[in-house]
Design a protein around this motif. Structure first.
Motif, PDB file in Angstrom:
ATOM      1  N   SER B 108       7.251  11.762  -1.577  1.00 39.72           N
ATOM      2  CA  SER B 108       8.189  10.145  -1.645  1.00 39.72           C
ATOM      3  C   SER B 108       7.912   9.271  -0.416  1.00 39.72           C
ATOM      4  CB  SER B 108       9.280  10.914  -1.640  1.00 39.72           C
ATOM      5  OG  SER B 108       9.664  11.150  -2.322  1.00 39.72           O
ATOM      6  N   SER B 109       7.367   9.545   0.921  1.00 40.34           N
ATOM      7  CA  SER B 109       6.947   9.265   1.906  1.00 40.34           C
ATOM      8  C   SER B 109       5.908   8.564   1.726  1.00 40.34           C
ATOM      9  CB  SER B 109       7.278   9.873   2.795  1.00 40.34           C
ATOM     10  OG  SER B 109       6.267  11.142   2.845  1.00 40.34           O
ATOM     11  N   VAL B 110       5.271   8.660   0.890  1.00 38.16           N
ATOM     12  CA  VAL B 110       4.265   7.409   0.878  1.00 38.16           C
ATOM     13  C   VAL B 110       3.834   6.686  -0.202  1.00 38.16           C
ATOM     14  CG1 VAL B 110       1.148   7.441  -0.179  1.00 38.16           C
ATOM     15  CG2 VAL B 110       2.396   9.378   0.717  1.00 38.16           C
ATOM     16  N   MET B 111       5.091   6.827  -0.770  1.00 36.50           N
ATOM     17  CA  MET B 111       5.532   5.755  -1.732  1.00 36.50           C
ATOM     18  C   MET B 111       6.622   4.604  -1.655  1.00 36.50           C
ATOM     19  SD  MET B 111       7.388   6.325  -5.589  1.00 36.50           S
ATOM     20  CE  MET B 111       6.538   8.126  -6.450  1.00 36.50           C
ATOM     21  N   LEU B 112       6.759   5.338  -0.155  1.00 34.33           N
ATOM     22  CA  LEU B 112       8.229   4.640   0.059  1.00 34.33           C
ATOM     23  C   LEU B 112       7.808   3.453   1.819  1.00 34.33           C
ATOM     24  CD1 LEU B 112      11.372   6.120  -0.695  1.00 34.33           C
ATOM     25  CD2 LEU B 112      11.038   4.415  -1.519  1.00 34.33           C
ATOM     26  N   ASP B 113       6.321   3.676   2.302  1.00 36.46           N
ATOM     27  CA  ASP B 113       5.589   3.778   2.760  1.00 36.46           C
ATOM     28  C   ASP B 113       6.017   2.063   3.640  1.00 36.46           C
ATOM     29  OD1 ASP B 113       4.656   4.163   5.477  1.00 36.46           O
ATOM     30  OD2 ASP B 113       2.252   4.240   4.596  1.00 36.46           O
ATOM     31  N   LEU B 114       5.958   1.948   4.420  1.00 33.44           N
ATOM     32  CA  LEU B 114       6.168   0.100   5.530  1.00 33.44           C
ATOM     33  C   LEU B 114       5.603   0.634   6.447  1.00 33.44           C
ATOM     34  CD1 LEU B 114       9.908   0.218   5.824  1.00 33.44           C
ATOM     35  CD2 LEU B 114       7.851  -1.530   4.088  1.00 33.44           C
ATOM     36  N   ARG B 115       5.126   1.316   6.551  1.00 37.08           N
ATOM     37  CA  ARG B 115       3.553   1.607   8.584  1.00 37.08           C
ATOM     38  C   ARG B 115       2.929   0.283   7.992  1.00 37.08           C
ATOM     39  NH1 ARG B 115       4.784   7.688   9.580  1.00 37.08           N
ATOM     40  NH2 ARG B 115       5.227   8.125   7.322  1.00 37.08           N
ATOM     41  N   GLU B 116       2.240   0.436   6.700  1.00 39.34           N
ATOM     42  CA  GLU B 116       0.891  -0.060   6.776  1.00 39.34           C
ATOM     43  C   GLU B 116       1.102  -1.617   6.575  1.00 39.34           C
ATOM     44  OE1 GLU B 116      -0.572   2.467   3.954  1.00 39.34           O
ATOM     45  OE2 GLU B 116      -0.001   0.706   1.896  1.00 39.34           O
ATOM     46  N   LYS B 117       1.851  -2.297   6.239  1.00 42.17           N
ATOM     47  CA  LYS B 117       2.511  -3.337   6.634  1.00 42.17           C
ATOM     48  C   LYS B 117       1.551  -4.221   7.356  1.00 42.17           C
ATOM     49  CE  LYS B 117       6.466  -5.072   7.533  1.00 42.17           C
ATOM     50  NZ  LYS B 117       7.521  -5.523   6.739  1.00 42.17           N
TER      51      LYS B 117
END
Lengths: 265, 552
Positions: B108-117
């Motif tokens: 889930s954390s990969v799916m909802l990841d924002l860090r690489e934005k």
């Protein structure tokens, strides 16, 4: 500035709100080639929001943003190929080596693999980073990471650079190199959007200063023009006056008193 | 950067990706980079000084032993002759359960990841390509996991049931993976559209818990069905079986191999093919929307004010040492605020809440509610120990693991007190509330005479927490980055801990057979607790006693 020249960035009537709070209140801004814009303002004035909107990172604004004469709201990401960005926080894939990371970024910008690799190595060497080229970024110092970020933003020879505190963590010698690089790039017709809280640097480097306060443009002009308007010595004091801040001495005094009080007890 | 076999396989489908508007070369580049990164450890502040050898790379698609073991359990189902609906329904039910829970808790954390934005979204890459890269990244892991799970039974089926069965099984497994991934993603999308800001993050957490618990109950339901349905071999699908995905896939076996082509089976089999593909098409269409909605997660809002009165009171009651109390409060507030932690532990909270009831479900089914009183069903409460198993593993991870430099710069007495404060906080915040809730329900179900037994179980659980802490490699709280690979190293210990849990339950059961047995068992547990909570943390700290009380 020639009148018939097409603006690189054209923002008109830009409004933006995050849930309940207005971040930008009707920004109008036109930027031409070769300008270094010092984009300043207190924390929360809306500086990074403006930059993020131009990069397509934030949506839901009203107004129009045209970059290279094209409205960016149509979802076509192609214009980003001519933009370089150094974000405020050094976010990178730091488990990669500089070679891997920079080549990856270059390729994302559409460069061929070999060209990106060769150019990354050359730029790294010029910034005295050749020996760590094949080491993981995670092992770098803050200044080294910043250099990698700077290189990654210029690798593809962009026409606009968005730099957010680009000098943070760099040593004095590197700062001089980077400042000179920016001045030279601007002379060659690149546009640089420079946001920083360090007023001395902004004052020296910028050809135009835009001061943002509370989501509005509070001042716009060359340093000379700003000084004429406010009759103050440095950009720092102009900044303080325009943002209505004059109690720094009192606050500092109270702060030190609070620190010493804790120690005495 | 390495060339991955999985990417070469993906190259075969290049045309397909191009047709749906994905920039294949860019997507491949992103995937290759991500797989390379997954294979590497992120050194944390505390391990950075260790030898290079420790941070060497391991393949991200390494074997998952735990899943291979589960996979072996599936073999009997593909051997038995007879009604495919039930044997395969059970197989797919188990597959679906294991895959979905892993997806929800780990990806889930990969799916909802924002860090690489900042890294990827500022590049001239369109959203469709970006989110496709993200989905394929997750799908590669899911498939490798599923293959490990299904491999033993797939192989056996090739010999016992023939080629057609083997192929059909393989295709169904891939479809099942797509179904699970897309369904989860669409659920998230719906939540992202409906809610805002902080509430959104909380809702996501709740949905994950509800999904995990729902899956488990659903799986139990399927296995119950098998019990009595084997008696009459004719399958008469009830209305709800159309809503149970494992039945769709199982029906295709009945239709294509069992030769049972009645209307119900045909419809169910069609669902197995149509629903995943339909959802996939919807998902591909909505992918840019998904990426755009993700931005909502980035909106910052001030959290609610919490003075921490409860944590302060509890830390004063349980910790004599000031440093221990400080870490108690620190762990307490981190557990409360860190979403990554909640995301990985709260599904387990749901699971352990439900497990004891599933345990007693068998008793109720065979003999009715009256059978419950006097039965040893309450031993199911030992399952709560699994909560500590997860929590102790998870306490070391954090999204903000880089903040761990404070441990090095502060004048701390190393080791014992930090750990004990941390473990006490975990017990009080998670274990005890769950235990209390279950106790109340069980007392109602089993009668008040089990209250002394519950006390014994509580002592066992407390002792178990300490053993857990001792068995896993020591770590400082919230100081490491969560990575799949590093967690897999704990598989062996986790297994052993599961057996210790069973052992404790069995000991209790046997002790109950002899007079005064439970009393002796309780006494031993009590003594072991007193000793364990001191000894496990390296003995009594020298300065522990003469320090003033916490927060005074």
């Amino acid at each position: 500035m020639l009148l018939e020249e097409e603006p690189v960035i054209e923002i008109s009537g830009l409004w933006m709100n995050y849930s309940d709070r207005m971040v930008l209140r009707g920004i109008d801004l036109t930027v031409y080639r070769g300008q270094i814009i010092g984009y300043i303002g207190p924390n929360g004035a809306g500086k990074s929001t403006t930059v993020k909107i131009m990069l397509g990172l934030v949506e839901g604004y009203t107004g129009t943003v045209r970059i290279f004469g094209k409205d960016i709201s149509d979802g076509d990401a192609a214009y980003k190929a001519r933009i370089g960005y150094v974000p405020e926080v050094a976010e990178m894939y730091d488990s990669l080596t500089a070679r891997e990371y920079l080549t990856f970024i270059g390729e994302l910008y559409g460069m061929p693999h070999e060209a990106a690799e060769a150019k990354a190595r050359r730029l790294m060497t010029l910034l005295d980073m050749e020996r760590v080229y094949d080491k993981r970024i995670a092992s770098y110092s803050k200044g080294m990471k910043q250099k990698v970020l700077l290189i990654s933003s210029m690798l593809h020879d962009p026409d606009i650079l968005f730099l957010d505190e680009p000098l943070s963590g760099l040593d004095a010698n590197s700062v001089m190199v980077v400042k000179e690089i920016l001045a030279t790039l601007a002379a060659k017709g690149k546009t640089i959007f420079y946001s920083s809280h360090i007023m001395d640097v902004v004052e020296k480097i910028s050809s135009r200063i835009i001061l943002l306060d509370g989501g509005d443009i509070a001042a716009d002009g060359t340093f000379g023009e700003l000084r004429e308007r406010s009759a103050e010595g440095s950009l720092e004091s102009i900044f303080n006056r325009l943002t209505g801040f004059d109690q720094y001495r009192d606050i500092a005094g109270d702060f030190v008193a609070a620190v010493m009080d804790g120690e005495a007890r | 950067m390495n060339e991955y076999y999985s990417l070469k396989l993906l190259d075969r489908m290049e045309g397909l990706f191009r047709r749906i508007g994905v920039d294949y070369r860019t997507m491949r580049l992103i995937l290759q980079t991500k797989l390379t990164m997954d294979g590497r450890r992120t050194p944390t502040v505390l391990t950075a000084n260790q030898k290079e050898a420790n941070t060497s790379s391991g393949s991200p698609l390494r074997m998952h032993w735990m899943y291979l073991l589960f996979g072996l359990l599936l073999i009997p189902f593909v051997i038995i002759e007879g009604n495919y609906i039930f044997s395969m329904g059970l197989t797919f039910g188990m597959l679906m359960f294991l895959i979905s829970t892993t997806l929800i808790s780990d990806f889930s954390s990969v799916m909802l990841d924002l860090r690489e934005k900042n890294i990827l979204h500022t590049k001239p890459v369109d959203r469709r390509t970006l989110s496709m890269a993200k989905s394929i990244h997750i799908l590669l892991y899911l498939l490798s996991l599923t293959l490990t799970l299904a491999a033993p039974s797939l192989l056996v089926s090739l010999f016992s049931q023939g080629v057609i069965f083997f192929l059909l099984y393989g295709i169904c497994v891939v479809l099942l993976d797509c179904f699970i991934l897309v369904f989860t993603a669409l659920c998230y999308l719906a939540i992202l559209r409906l809610f805002d800001g902080e509430k959104l993050k909380d809702i996501i957490n709740y949905v994950q818990i509800v999904l995990s618990v729902g899956l488990m109950i659903g799986y139990q339901l399927i296995s119950r069905l098998v019990n009595f349905s084997f008696l009459d071999s004719g399958f008469d699908p009830a209305w709800w079986s159309y809503a149970v995905p494992p039945f769709w896939f199982a029906s295709s076996f009945e239709l294509l191999i069992g030769g049972n082509s009645n209307q119900e089976t045909t419809i169910l089999s069609l669902l197995a093919l149509v629903v995943p593909l339909l959802l996939l098409a919807t998902y591909i269409r909505l992918m840019p929307l998904f990426e755009r909605s993700l931005q909502k997660l980035a909106a910052e809002e001030a959290g609610g004010k919490d003075k921490g009165t409860l944590a302060r009171t509890l830390s004063m009651l349980t910790c004599r040492n000031k440093q221990e109390a400080t870490f108690f409060r620190f762990t307490w507030s981190m557990m409360k605020n860190e979403r990554d932690f909640k995301l990985r532990t709260y599904p387990t909270v749901g699971l352990v809440m439900a497990l004891p009831f599933i345990f007693i479900f068998n008793i109720v089914q065979s003999g009715g509610m009256s059978e419950l009183k006097g039965s040893p069903g309450y031993y199911g409460m030992y399952a709560i120990a699994m909560l500590m198993l997860t929590v102790v593993q998870m306490l070391r991870y954090s999204a903000s693991y880089k903040g761990a430099w404070i441990y090095k710069s502060l004048p701390l007495v190393p080791g014992a007190l930090i750990s004990r404060g941390m473990l006490k906080a975990a017990v009080l915040r998670l274990l005890l509330p769950v235990f209390a809730a279950e106790s109340v329900i069980f007392t109602v179900l089993f009668g008040t005479e089990i209250i002394p037994e519950l006390f014994t179980i509580l002592l066992a659980l407390l002792l178990y927490s300490v053993i857990c802490w001792r068995m896993f490699p020591q770590a400082l709280p919230f100081a490491e980055k969560y990575e799949q690979a590093s967690r897999r190293e704990f598989t062996g210990v986790s297994f052993m801990m599961l057996f210790i849990m069973l052992g404790m339950g069995l000991l209790h059961y046997f002790a109950a057979q002899i007079p005064y047995g439970v009393l002796v068992y309780t006494g031993i547990l009590g003594a072991a607790n007193v000793w364990g909570w001191q000894a496990a943390f390296g003995g009594r700290p020298a300065r522990g006693k003469d320090m003033p009380g916490a927060g005074a």
